[in-house]
Scaffold this motif. Structure first.
Motif, PDB file in Angstrom:
ATOM      1  N   LEU A  10      39.904  38.767  33.906  1.00 48.46           N
ATOM      2  CA  LEU A  10      40.600  37.650  33.274  1.00 48.46           C
ATOM      3  C   LEU A  10      42.031  38.101  32.996  1.00 48.46           C
ATOM      4  CD1 LEU A  10      38.031  36.242  30.674  1.00 48.46           C
ATOM      5  CD2 LEU A  10      38.494  35.432  32.997  1.00 48.46           C
ATOM      6  N   TYR A  11      42.980  37.330  33.495  1.00 44.88           N
ATOM      7  CA  TYR A  11      44.393  37.695  33.397  1.00 44.88           C
ATOM      8  C   TYR A  11      45.165  36.514  32.812  1.00 44.88           C
ATOM      9  CZ  TYR A  11      49.029  39.276  34.989  1.00 44.88           C
ATOM     10  OH  TYR A  11      50.347  39.665  35.059  1.00 44.88           O
ATOM     11  N   TYR A  12      45.731  36.719  31.623  1.00 41.34           N
ATOM     12  CA  TYR A  12      46.438  35.654  30.909  1.00 41.34           C
ATOM     13  C   TYR A  12      47.556  36.327  30.121  1.00 41.34           C
ATOM     14  CZ  TYR A  12      46.691  31.153  28.341  1.00 41.34           C
ATOM     15  OH  TYR A  12      47.068  29.958  27.803  1.00 41.34           O
TER      16      TYR A  12
ATOM     17  N   THR B 162      49.153  30.466  32.269  1.00 43.67           N
ATOM     18  CA  THR B 162      48.127  30.295  33.288  1.00 43.67           C
ATOM     19  C   THR B 162      47.089  31.401  33.174  1.00 43.67           C
ATOM     20  OG1 THR B 162      49.704  29.248  34.814  1.00 43.67           O
ATOM     21  CG2 THR B 162      47.657  30.106  35.760  1.00 43.67           C
ATOM     22  N   LEU B 163      45.846  31.011  33.003  1.00 46.46           N
ATOM     23  CA  LEU B 163      44.727  31.941  32.982  1.00 46.46           C
ATOM     24  C   LEU B 163      44.139  32.035  34.387  1.00 46.46           C
ATOM     25  CD1 LEU B 163      42.432  33.659  31.756  1.00 46.46           C
ATOM     26  CD2 LEU B 163      41.318  31.530  31.055  1.00 46.46           C
ATOM     27  N   ILE B 164      44.112  33.253  34.925  1.00 46.56           N
ATOM     28  CA  ILE B 164      43.507  33.500  36.231  1.00 46.56           C
ATOM     29  C   ILE B 164      42.209  34.267  36.026  1.00 46.56           C
ATOM     30  CG2 ILE B 164      43.756  34.615  38.480  1.00 46.56           C
ATOM     31  CD1 ILE B 164      46.758  34.352  38.214  1.00 46.56           C
ATOM     32  N   ALA B 165      41.143  33.759  36.599  1.00 44.69           N
ATOM     33  CA  ALA B 165      39.872  34.485  36.644  1.00 44.69           C
ATOM     34  C   ALA B 165      39.626  34.913  38.078  1.00 44.69           C
ATOM     35  CB  ALA B 165      38.733  33.609  36.141  1.00 44.69           C
ATOM     36  N   PHE B 166      39.270  36.176  38.270  1.00 45.65           N
ATOM     37  CA  PHE B 166      38.973  36.695  39.598  1.00 45.65           C
ATOM     38  C   PHE B 166      37.556  37.247  39.617  1.00 45.65           C
ATOM     39  CE2 PHE B 166      38.353  40.435  42.258  1.00 45.65           C
ATOM     40  CZ  PHE B 166      38.656  39.934  43.510  1.00 45.65           C
ATOM     41  N   LEU B 167      36.803  36.855  40.621  1.00 49.17           N
ATOM     42  CA  LEU B 167      35.470  37.411  40.846  1.00 49.17           C
ATOM     43  C   LEU B 167      35.088  37.190  42.304  1.00 49.17           C
ATOM     44  CD1 LEU B 167      32.648  35.113  39.418  1.00 49.17           C
ATOM     45  CD2 LEU B 167      34.992  34.332  39.789  1.00 49.17           C
ATOM     46  N   ALA B 168      33.942  37.704  42.699  1.00 46.48           N
ATOM     47  CA  ALA B 168      33.414  37.494  44.047  1.00 46.48           C
ATOM     48  C   ALA B 168      32.180  36.617  43.976  1.00 46.48           C
ATOM     49  CB  ALA B 168      33.079  38.833  44.710  1.00 46.48           C
ATOM     50  N   ASP B 169      31.887  35.929  45.079  1.00 49.14           N
ATOM     51  CA  ASP B 169      30.686  35.086  45.102  1.00 49.14           C
ATOM     52  C   ASP B 169      29.413  35.920  45.199  1.00 49.14           C
ATOM     53  OD1 ASP B 169      31.099  35.891  47.736  1.00 49.14           O
ATOM     54  OD2 ASP B 169      30.892  33.894  48.612  1.00 49.14           O
ATOM     55  N   ASN B 170      29.513  37.078  45.855  1.00 49.82           N
ATOM     56  CA  ASN B 170      28.365  37.983  45.991  1.00 49.82           C
ATOM     57  C   ASN B 170      28.873  39.307  46.521  1.00 49.82           C
ATOM     58  OD1 ASN B 170      27.900  35.651  48.445  1.00 49.82           O
ATOM     59  ND2 ASN B 170      28.255  37.765  49.102  1.00 49.82           N
ATOM     60  N   GLY B 171      27.986  40.273  46.574  1.00 51.90           N
ATOM     61  CA  GLY B 171      28.368  41.590  47.033  1.00 51.90           C
ATOM     62  C   GLY B 171      28.495  41.683  48.543  1.00 51.90           C
TER      63      GLY B 171
END
Length: 317
Positions: A273-275, A243-252
């Motif tokens: 990116l965590y895989y 499972t590839l997990i991508a983490f980010l925010a929509d905005n600051g």
């Protein structure tokens, strides 16, 4: 243009017949309003990269210490951190549009002019789930088989009250032997800032500035725990390695200026990116954009990237 479209269609058909049971699963975790220095990996990167600049010279940062985000810290230590990452809008709707379409002309997505990531994955057999924040009408019109509302759970409750729709969907996809794509757009740390009193106290003791800062950062720690629980669930069900997990925010958020401004505080976002077993621990300092996740997911799935929107690139190493 017709020849290019025909070529893409042939590549897609070939890819469909080439897909096997080992296709990776994808979880796209989109946090709601996070300032770029407000997770541990980004604060540590800044302090290491620029030791001559005090960390508390950044607005809203404490005299010493880091955000309490042990789960995101662990993901960054065992995955890819992109410290120079930006989103396509400093508010949620244009940012989400760019992320899902892989294009910077975000207003065309709002008008239905682009095929988006879950639609492409659904076409090749992925089970797809929408949970949390969403602005574009019925998720089923955009390539999602199910949404949190199919489980009787409101968008704002995902992560704050329950993660059961996510877990039930994953179990169901496993039972059907299908890879899955999950849009996990939690309303955290977005207000209301009603985090755990112990977390608020911890940030106060660590001398984080101002009362609102303590409450906001307590929500960042809440976000971190949600991600930790998700990783535990995947590991317990034998899915972490695929499972590839991508983490980010929509905005600051939490900076001056931040959300709603065309500044670092509004457009810069942490990206992880965590895989496990596939992506090695690394810090990637090139300039990247949230639109790059669109070709990245398709690349890892072994699928061709649609023609158009040339201002994007795969982040697959």
């Amino acid at each position: 243009m017709k020849d290019l479209a025909k070529k893409y269609l042939l590549l897609l058909i070939f890819s469909i017949f080439s897909l096997g049971a080992s296709q990776p699963n994808f979880i796209l975790v989109l946090a709601d309003d996070v300032g770029w220095p407000h997770i541990g990996p980004m604060a540590r990167y800044f302090e290491t990269k620029y030791p001559h600049i005090p960390l508390n010279s950044i607005d809203s940062m404490p005299p010493s210490g880091y955000p309490f985000t042990p789960n995101l810290d662990a993901m960054a230590a065992n995955g890819a951190l992109f410290p120079n990452s930006y989103v396509t809008g400093s508010t949620c709707r244009p940012s989400i549009a760019g992320l899902l379409s892989g294009c910077n002309d975000v207003f065309n997505l709002v008008q239905g002019q682009h095929t988006i990531l879950p639609q492409l994955l659904q076409q090749v057999g992925y089970a797809t789930l929408k949970t949390g924040k969403w602005w574009e009408g019925s998720p089923k019109d955009w390539g999602f088989d199910e949404s949190n509302k199919d489980y009787g759970v409101l968008d704002v409750q995902i992560g704050r009250k329950t993660m059961e729709p996510v877990y039930d969907f994953i179990v169901g996809a496993q039972g059907r032997d299908k890879p899955f794509f999950i849009w996990l757009a939690v309303h955290i740390p977005h207000s209301n800032h009603n985090g755990a009193p112990a977390d608020i106290q911890a940030y106060w003791q660590a001398r984080w500035p101002k009362t609102n800062g303590w409450k906001y950062m307590a929500m960042v720690s809440w976000l971190d725990r949600v991600i930790g629980e998700l990783n535990t669930f995947l590991a317990d069900n034998g899915l972490a390695q695929n499972t590839l997990i991508a983490f980010l925010a929509d905005n600051g958020a939490g900076l001056q200026p931040s959300k709603g401004s065309f500044s670092e505080g509004g457009l810069r976002s942490p990206l992880l990116l965590y895989y496990p077993g596939v992506i090695q621990a690394q810090i990637r300092e090139e300039l990247v954009s949230s639109v790059d996740l669109f070709p990245t997911f398709l690349d890892y799935a072994g699928l061709p990237v649609p023609i158009g929107c040339p201002d994007r690139m795969s982040l697959k190493a």
